[in-house]
Design a protein around this motif. Structure first.
Motif, short mmCIF file in Angstrom:
data_model
loop_
_atom_site.label_atom_id
_atom_site.label_comp_id
_atom_site.label_asym_id
_atom_site.label_seq_id
_atom_site.Cartn_x
_atom_site.Cartn_y
_atom_site.Cartn_z
N HIS A 152 2.19 40.39 29.93
CA HIS A 152 2.73 41.63 29.57
C HIS A 152 4.43 41.45 29.27
CE1 HIS A 152 -0.23 44.79 29.88
NE2 HIS A 152 -1.10 44.13 30.72
N LEU A 153 4.80 40.56 30.26
CA LEU A 153 6.36 40.39 29.97
C LEU A 153 6.61 39.84 28.71
CD1 LEU A 153 7.05 38.80 33.58
CD2 LEU A 153 7.97 41.12 32.61
N GLN A 154 5.69 38.88 28.41
CA GLN A 154 6.04 38.14 26.98
C GLN A 154 5.73 39.10 25.96
OE1 GLN A 154 3.73 34.46 26.82
NE2 GLN A 154 4.84 33.72 28.68
N ALA A 155 4.80 39.86 26.04
CA ALA A 155 4.53 40.81 24.74
C ALA A 155 5.62 41.76 24.71
CB ALA A 155 3.03 41.57 25.15
N VAL A 162 2.53 44.11 21.64
CA VAL A 162 1.10 43.60 20.84
C VAL A 162 1.42 44.04 19.50
CG1 VAL A 162 -1.13 43.39 20.89
CG2 VAL A 162 0.30 43.36 23.32
N SER A 163 1.15 43.15 18.55
CA SER A 163 1.28 43.54 17.28
C SER A 163 0.11 44.30 16.75
CB SER A 163 1.25 42.45 16.25
OG SER A 163 -0.09 41.71 16.26
N ARG A 164 0.32 45.23 15.79
CA ARG A 164 -0.86 46.00 15.09
C ARG A 164 -1.97 45.20 14.92
NH1 ARG A 164 1.00 49.71 10.37
NH2 ARG A 164 2.19 50.31 11.90
N GLU A 165 -1.72 44.06 14.02
CA GLU A 165 -2.98 43.06 13.87
C GLU A 165 -3.75 42.60 15.19
OE1 GLU A 165 -3.65 38.70 11.85
OE2 GLU A 165 -1.68 39.73 11.48
N VAL A 166 -2.92 42.24 16.13
CA VAL A 166 -3.73 41.91 17.37
C VAL A 166 -4.48 43.22 17.79
CG1 VAL A 166 -3.62 41.08 19.73
CG2 VAL A 166 -2.21 39.98 17.81
N ARG A 167 -3.80 44.36 17.98
CA ARG A 167 -4.70 45.46 18.50
C ARG A 167 -5.81 45.64 17.68
NH1 ARG A 167 0.73 47.66 19.07
NH2 ARG A 167 0.00 48.96 17.24
N ARG A 168 -5.87 45.51 16.42
CA ARG A 168 -6.92 45.83 15.51
C ARG A 168 -7.94 44.83 15.82
NH1 ARG A 168 -4.78 46.19 9.52
NH2 ARG A 168 -3.42 45.31 10.94
N THR A 169 -7.65 43.73 15.97
CA THR A 169 -8.78 42.49 16.40
C THR A 169 -9.20 42.99 17.48
OG1 THR A 169 -7.16 41.02 14.98
CG2 THR A 169 -9.07 40.13 16.50
N LEU A 170 -8.63 43.12 18.56
CA LEU A 170 -9.07 43.35 19.71
C LEU A 170 -10.21 44.68 19.90
CD1 LEU A 170 -6.32 42.96 22.27
CD2 LEU A 170 -8.14 41.57 21.93
N ARG A 171 -9.85 45.65 18.94
CA ARG A 171 -10.70 46.80 18.84
C ARG A 171 -12.04 46.32 18.12
NH1 ARG A 171 -6.17 49.64 17.64
NH2 ARG A 171 -6.52 49.43 15.46
N LYS A 172 -11.93 45.43 17.31
CA LYS A 172 -13.10 45.01 16.51
C LYS A 172 -14.21 44.16 17.11
CE LYS A 172 -11.25 44.77 12.03
NZ LYS A 172 -10.80 43.71 10.84
N THR A 173 -13.68 43.65 18.53
CA THR A 173 -14.58 42.65 19.23
C THR A 173 -15.65 43.57 19.83
OG1 THR A 173 -13.17 43.10 21.23
CG2 THR A 173 -12.43 40.86 19.73
N GLY A 174 -15.77 44.78 20.06
CA GLY A 174 -16.69 45.56 20.42
C GLY A 174 -16.92 45.45 22.02
N ALA A 175 -17.99 45.94 22.53
CA ALA A 175 -18.52 45.74 23.74
C ALA A 175 -19.11 44.42 24.16
CB ALA A 175 -19.52 46.71 24.14
N THR A 176 -18.84 43.85 25.09
CA THR A 176 -19.11 42.40 25.64
C THR A 176 -20.75 42.73 26.34
OG1 THR A 176 -18.23 42.65 27.78
CG2 THR A 176 -16.69 41.50 26.08
#
Length: 132
Positions: free
Chosen positions: A46-49, A55-69
């Motif tokens: 969190h400190l680094q981000a 967190v970049s828009r691209e990373v947030r979008r990628t995280l949303r695509k991962t779906g449920a574990t």
């Protein structure tokens, strides 16, 4: 004024209460983690981000695509049976679509089933030998 790398390095000197204090000061109520190493990693992220503008828009979008574990143990397939001898009795759990069935009761996670079987808190995959 400290650089981000100095702040992150400073986390190594803090115990769990110290890490929570830093979190509370910067982000509000801390998460209910009890693992000092995990909390340190999370706070460092969190400190680094934060220093990099978040967190970049691209990373947030990628995280949303991962779906449920998939819960640990669920990948064994429906109907799989996990057995373990525990204190002189055989504990048997059946994998179902909605969780893990132990003695007629459905549990949402393998850890919840293992905890019920053992009478104390257990990591389900470890209890049933799926993890060392």
């Amino acid at each position: 004024m400290s650089t981000t790398s100095e702040l992150v390095k400073g986390l190594d000197d803090l115990d769990l209460d110290g890490l929570r204090a830093v979190w509370r000061e910067r982000y509000g109520d801390p998460p209910p983690l009890r693992s000092e190493p995990l909390f340190r990693l999370m706070l460092g992220f969190h400190l680094q981000a934060e220093s990099g503008g978040g967190v970049s828009r691209e990373v947030r979008r990628t995280l949303r695509k991962t779906g449920a574990t998939v819960p640990a143990g669920q990948e064994l397939g429906l109907g799989a049976v996990l057995r373990r001898e525990w204190k002189g009795r055989v504990v048997e759990v059946v994998v179902e679509a909605d969780g893990f069935r132990l003695e007629g009761r459905l549990y949402r996670s393998l850890s919840a089933a293992a905890t019920a079987a053992a009478g104390s808190r257990w990591n389900g995959p470890r209890f049933f030998g799926l993890r060392t």
